[in-house]
Design an enzyme around this catalytic site. Structure first.
Site, PDB file in Angstrom:
ATOM      1  N   ASP A 293       0.814  -1.213   0.000  1.00  0.00           N
ATOM      2  CA  ASP A 293       0.000   0.000   0.000  1.00  0.00           C
ATOM      3  C   ASP A 293       0.849   1.266   0.000  1.00  0.00           C
ATOM      4  O   ASP A 293       1.850   1.368   0.719  1.00  0.00           O
ATOM      5  CB  ASP A 293      -0.914  -0.017   1.230  1.00  0.00           C
ATOM      6  CG  ASP A 293      -1.938   1.091   1.226  1.00  0.00           C
ATOM      7  OD1 ASP A 293      -2.260   1.580   0.125  1.00  0.00           O
ATOM      8  OD2 ASP A 293      -2.410   1.466   2.309  1.00  0.00           O
TER       9      ASP A 293
ATOM     10  N   GLU B  73      -2.946  -0.343  -8.654  1.00  0.00           N
ATOM     11  CA  GLU B  73      -3.762   0.824  -8.339  1.00  0.00           C
ATOM     12  C   GLU B  73      -2.893   2.076  -8.403  1.00  0.00           C
ATOM     13  O   GLU B  73      -1.768   2.089  -7.894  1.00  0.00           O
ATOM     14  CB  GLU B  73      -4.384   0.700  -6.945  1.00  0.00           C
ATOM     15  CG  GLU B  73      -5.121   1.969  -6.503  1.00  0.00           C
ATOM     16  CD  GLU B  73      -6.175   1.719  -5.454  1.00  0.00           C
ATOM     17  OE1 GLU B  73      -7.139   0.992  -5.768  1.00  0.00           O
ATOM     18  OE2 GLU B  73      -6.035   2.254  -4.341  1.00  0.00           O
TER      19      GLU B  73
END
Length: 463
Positions: A154, A247
């Site tokens: 992340d 992402e």
């Protein structure tokens, strides 16, 4: 079923959903003295490290044994989800929330990203990515969850950080473009710019309006992000030899992402051949940590539908970050995207730790609260919040039975939410928090499951 007969005679909490019968033996997870173990029988015992108990071997739920489980049971390995459906990112900062997250998500159609921690969170909690992935895999086995889960590297900002996350086995990479946004820019527009934006029927059909001046500004803001995303895709994602979701995070800035800016990035990445799974723009309004959405809900709905249309046009999911406690925004996102979205939460699991302590160990809560007050200014360097300590009642004025009320007020929620790094940096305090969780595992998991249930209720019942 010989293993279960042995375990029934022991002073263990046995997790029946974890029971597996293999050709070479049986296995099941148990809890003893607050610690999780894997019990293994038959020839399987030779593959795990642990203590022989006669009819079975009792093995710690550690990293080495997790790797063996991953090789033995496919469903315990993280997978990529692709662009379809709803995925939900969970944070588990201390390694005690994943089982509750599994129990909550399996009631829905969403797919879970169970191992999701940024490098900042890993540094502040003192954990490694491997530890986070270990906790997720053991929870999946413990709950018998066979529908697939993902692991997100992340908010990674450099190619080296991303290379390491891929090497660690992440099945999703979130590229945080904040360090490179605003670096670059074209001196003049190309013919391609004119064709793809100024003269584009597709852009016009999405109700997007570009000007020459705007395009030059968009190049200046996003060219660095596009270059980094392309490098990451070419060097780490496309060459990985396995599916990895990518992402692109544009939300770690102070400026709202306009629909034109979103479209510009998406079109440039498409032209570069970068396969994007999801993109996270910065939406209008404030998505502060641990509290409800603040802003014009009608404007959020209008612009979120525009962003959703752009994501649908390019074939990826729209992503919402800092979604914890955003019960107003979640149904808007689900409606706008038809459920083709990614939702990212993180610190919710930590606040549930604090809430459980506030109800079960008053002295420990008071130590946590005092440490939070000590660490708030340092924490503000990492998180943008509007935490006004003047609105937080003095700790010595609150009776024990009302300590949990701190978790109901926005300023004190943010105080407790963002100071976890300072709190966990105090060795004795961290030790006692972890011991509380081991002694009260079922209590904490029930609290956490209820909170995630409320998030999913907002997504599905009012979508």
């Amino acid at each position: 079923m010989e293993l279960m007969k042995y375990l029934a005679q022991e002073p263990y909490t046995v997790y029946p959903n974890s029971h597996e019968v293999c050709a070479a033996g049986e296995l099941a997870m148990v809890c003893c003295g607050g610690e999780l173990y894997l019990a293994v029988s038959g020839a399987l015992r030779q593959r795990f490290t642990g203590e022989d108990k006669g009819g079975y071997k009792l093995c710690p739920a550690d990293h080495c044994n997790r790797l063996v489980i991953n090789r033995l049971l496919d469903y315990t390995r993280p997978v990529a989800f692709g662009c379809e459906g709803t995925s939900f990112g969970f944070g588990d900062r201390l390694g005690f929330a994943n089982a509750a997250q599994v129990r909550s998500v399996r009631k829905t159609a969403a797919r879970p990203v169970l191992a999701q921690q940024s490098l900042r969170e890993l540094q502040l909690t003192g954990r490694s990515r491997s530890e986070v992935m270990d906790s997720a895999a053991w929870a999946v086995l413990r709950e018998g969850y066979r529908l697939g889960y993902s692991c997100d590297g992340d908010h990674l900002k450099t190619q080296e950080e991303i290379r390491q996350a891929v090497e660690d086995g992440c099945s999703m990479i979130t590229v945080d473009c904040s360090l490179v946004m605003g670096r670059g820019g074209a001196q003049a527009l190309s013919q391609t710019d004119r064709a793809d934006y100024l003269e584009s029927a597709q852009a016009a059909a999405l109700n997007l309006h570009f000007t020459e001046e705007m395009l030059l500004q968009l190049h200046g803001v996003y060219d660095g992000a596009i270059a980094l995303s392309r490098q990451v895709y070419d060097e780490s994602i496309a060459s990985a030899g396995r599916p990895i979701d990518l992402e692109i995070s544009l939300d770690e800035t102070e400026e709202t992402t306009t629909p034109e800016g979103h479209y510009f990035v998406a079109r440039e990445l498409q032209r570069a051949g970068v396969a994007v799974t999801s993109m996270a723009p910065r939406f209008v309004g404030e998505f502060q940590k641990a509290v409800e959405y603040r802003g014009d809900v009608a404007e959020l709905k209008r612009t979120m539908h525009l962003h959703a249309a752009i994501a649908a046009h390019f074939g990826y999911k729209l992503s919402l970050h800092s979604a914890s406690e955003k019960f107003v925004a979640l149904p808007i996102l689900m409606e706008a995207t038809g459920g083709h979205c990614h939702i990212k939460t993180s610190g919710t699991s930590w606040l549930e730790v604090v809430e459980a302590v506030s109800k079960g160990d008053y002295p420990l809560y008071r130590r946590i609260h005092a440490a939070a007050l000590e660490g708030i200014e340092e924490a503000r360097h990492h998180y943008v919040v509007h935490c006004d300590l003047a609105n937080v009642p003095a700790l010595d004025t609150v009776a024990d039975e009302h300590l949990a009320d701190y978790l109901l007020q926005d300023d004190s929620r943010q105080l407790l939410h963002i100071t976890y790094g300072h709190i966990l940096d105090i060795p004795e305090l961290k030790r006692d928090i972890l011991q509380f969780l081991k002694d009260n595992r079922a209590l904490y998991e029930a609290e956490a499951e209820d909170l995630y249930d409320r998030h999913f209720a907002a997504m599905y019942e009012r979508a």
